[in-house]
Design a protein around this motif. Structure first.
Motif, mmCIF file in Angstrom:
data_model
loop_
_atom_site.group_PDB
_atom_site.id
_atom_site.type_symbol
_atom_site.label_atom_id
_atom_site.label_comp_id
_atom_site.label_asym_id
_atom_site.label_seq_id
_atom_site.Cartn_x
_atom_site.Cartn_y
_atom_site.Cartn_z
ATOM 1 N N SER A 1 0.818 -1.212 0.000
ATOM 2 C CA SER A 1 0.000 0.000 0.000
ATOM 3 C C SER A 1 0.857 1.269 0.000
ATOM 4 C CB SER A 1 -0.928 0.000 1.215
ATOM 5 O OG SER A 1 -0.158 -0.054 2.398
ATOM 6 N N ASP A 2 2.154 1.123 0.328
ATOM 7 C CA ASP A 2 3.059 2.273 0.317
ATOM 8 C C ASP A 2 3.782 2.461 -1.019
ATOM 9 O OD1 ASP A 2 2.456 2.875 2.943
ATOM 10 O OD2 ASP A 2 4.063 1.620 3.746
ATOM 11 N N HIS A 3 3.577 1.532 -1.946
ATOM 12 C CA HIS A 3 4.243 1.645 -3.237
ATOM 13 C C HIS A 3 3.626 2.785 -4.045
ATOM 14 C CE1 HIS A 3 5.422 -2.924 -3.271
ATOM 15 N NE2 HIS A 3 5.910 -2.267 -2.230
ATOM 16 N N LEU A 4 4.435 3.380 -4.908
ATOM 17 C CA LEU A 4 3.936 4.381 -5.849
ATOM 18 C C LEU A 4 3.744 3.648 -7.164
ATOM 19 C CD1 LEU A 4 6.604 7.044 -4.924
ATOM 20 C CD2 LEU A 4 4.204 7.128 -4.270
ATOM 21 N N VAL A 5 2.527 3.616 -7.661
ATOM 22 C CA VAL A 5 2.226 2.798 -8.834
ATOM 23 C C VAL A 5 1.753 3.660 -9.993
ATOM 24 C CG1 VAL A 5 0.790 0.900 -9.702
ATOM 25 C CG2 VAL A 5 1.644 0.843 -7.353
ATOM 26 N N PHE A 6 2.417 3.498 -11.147
ATOM 27 C CA PHE A 6 2.038 4.233 -12.356
ATOM 28 C C PHE A 6 1.688 3.210 -13.426
ATOM 29 C CE2 PHE A 6 5.101 6.578 -9.887
ATOM 30 C CZ PHE A 6 4.549 7.847 -9.806
ATOM 31 N N GLU A 7 0.389 3.055 -13.693
ATOM 32 C CA GLU A 7 -0.023 2.091 -14.711
ATOM 33 C C GLU A 7 0.103 2.701 -16.096
ATOM 34 O OE1 GLU A 7 -3.854 0.662 -13.556
ATOM 35 O OE2 GLU A 7 -3.054 -0.423 -11.842
ATOM 36 N N HIS A 8 0.217 1.836 -17.114
ATOM 37 C CA HIS A 8 0.362 2.273 -18.513
ATOM 38 C C HIS A 8 1.495 3.285 -18.642
ATOM 39 C CE1 HIS A 8 -3.465 0.288 -18.753
ATOM 40 N NE2 HIS A 8 -3.997 1.177 -17.935
ATOM 41 N N HIS A 9 2.575 3.028 -17.923
ATOM 42 C CA HIS A 9 3.709 3.947 -17.897
ATOM 43 C C HIS A 9 4.613 3.753 -19.118
ATOM 44 C CE1 HIS A 9 7.827 5.109 -16.720
ATOM 45 N NE2 HIS A 9 7.234 6.095 -16.089
ATOM 46 N N HIS A 10 4.702 2.531 -19.584
ATOM 47 C CA HIS A 10 5.585 2.205 -20.703
ATOM 48 C C HIS A 10 5.009 1.020 -21.453
ATOM 49 C CE1 HIS A 10 6.921 0.166 -16.989
ATOM 50 N NE2 HIS A 10 6.937 -0.892 -17.786
ATOM 51 N N GLN A 11 5.650 0.682 -22.560
ATOM 52 C CA GLN A 11 5.193 -0.435 -23.384
ATOM 53 C C GLN A 11 5.268 -1.757 -22.616
ATOM 54 O OE1 GLN A 11 7.504 -0.290 -27.044
ATOM 55 N NE2 GLN A 11 5.910 -1.517 -28.007
ATOM 56 N N ALA A 12 4.221 -2.523 -22.700
ATOM 57 C CA ALA A 12 4.178 -3.811 -22.004
ATOM 58 C C ALA A 12 4.835 -4.903 -22.856
ATOM 59 C CB ALA A 12 2.733 -4.186 -21.706
ATOM 60 N N VAL A 13 5.462 -5.870 -22.183
ATOM 61 C CA VAL A 13 6.048 -7.024 -22.865
ATOM 62 C C VAL A 13 5.023 -8.165 -22.914
ATOM 63 C CG1 VAL A 13 7.785 -8.863 -22.586
ATOM 64 C CG2 VAL A 13 8.468 -6.476 -22.422
ATOM 65 N N ILE A 14 4.215 -8.270 -21.865
ATOM 66 C CA ILE A 14 3.172 -9.302 -21.831
ATOM 67 C C ILE A 14 1.829 -8.646 -21.542
ATOM 68 C CG2 ILE A 14 4.623 -11.247 -21.138
ATOM 69 C CD1 ILE A 14 3.513 -10.673 -18.242
ATOM 70 N N ASP A 15 0.756 -9.326 -21.885
ATOM 71 C CA ASP A 15 -0.551 -8.721 -21.633
ATOM 72 C C ASP A 15 -1.016 -8.990 -20.203
ATOM 73 O OD1 ASP A 15 -1.730 -11.318 -21.637
ATOM 74 O OD2 ASP A 15 -2.035 -11.205 -23.787
ATOM 75 N N TYR A 16 -2.012 -8.224 -19.810
ATOM 76 C CA TYR A 16 -2.488 -8.285 -18.436
ATOM 77 C C TYR A 16 -3.009 -9.676 -18.081
ATOM 78 C CZ TYR A 16 -4.814 -7.368 -14.082
ATOM 79 O OH TYR A 16 -5.186 -7.435 -12.771
ATOM 80 N N ARG A 17 -3.715 -10.303 -19.015
ATOM 81 C CA ARG A 17 -4.292 -11.623 -18.736
ATOM 82 C C ARG A 17 -3.202 -12.650 -18.409
ATOM 83 N NH1 ARG A 17 -8.333 -13.669 -22.947
ATOM 84 N NH2 ARG A 17 -9.920 -12.949 -21.505
ATOM 85 N N THR A 18 -2.116 -12.618 -19.165
ATOM 86 C CA THR A 18 -0.998 -13.534 -18.920
ATOM 87 C C THR A 18 -0.445 -13.325 -17.514
ATOM 88 O OG1 THR A 18 -0.431 -13.497 -21.274
ATOM 89 C CG2 THR A 18 1.287 -14.251 -19.772
#
Length: 170
Positions: A130-147
């Protein structure tokens, strides 16, 4: 330091990128997918989903002479005419495979502040998620979310059920 903390809070601080990526500009914080190593990352996720354990994956990559993350880094540096002082082993470690499967950087998420230091030279301490700083869609993904989600679910399941990999003949 305070500078690092403030840059982290804006999603601007990275000291190194995970295997599968290369930093193209450390000032502007731009990095790209390194296709050959990204392909290895995808294979690791697929093997795991196919029922392989960490050890089987590590041994297989070693047997296939797939360069380890450190080896890849060293080869890249040497190709650019730089010397590499870091020790690089040819054998894949179980912890390396685990670390890759664990890292949501591969779905395009930048997660900062995973660790904190007790004192200046003290050991690192894992921080609560809960203390992490999280930035989603920050860069190009190597794998998809489902995987990634499938892998995470399987890891929970296998941890709690004494899973020992796929047997040759069930």
């Amino acid at each position: 330091s305070d500078v690092i903390a403030s840059r982290q809070s804006k999603g601007e601080w990275i000291c190194s990128v995970p295997f599968g990526y290369v930093i193209t500009n450390s000032k502007k914080m731009t990095f790209e997918i390194d296709e050959p190593s990204a392909e290895v990352v995808r294979r690791i996720f697929n093997y795991y989903i196919d029922g392989w354990g960490y050890k089987k994956i590590a041994n297989y990559l070693t047997d296939q002479c797939v360069p380890t993350p450190r080896m890849s880094e060293r080869m890249r540096k040497e190709a650019a005419g730089k010397k590499s002082k870091r020790e690089a082993k040819n054998a894949w470690a179980i912890a390396t495979v685990q670390g890759i499967l664990d890292n949501d950087f591969y779905i395009g998420t930048l997660r900062q502040g995973k660790y904190t230091r007790r004192k200046i030279n003290g050991s690192e301490v894992k921080r609560d998620e809960s203390d992490h700083l999280v930035f989603e869609h920050h860069h190009q993904a190597v794998i998809d979310y489902r995987t990634f989600a499938t892998t995470r679910a399987l890891r929970q399941q296998r941890t709690s059920s004494n899973y020992r990999g796929k047997k040759k003949n069930d």
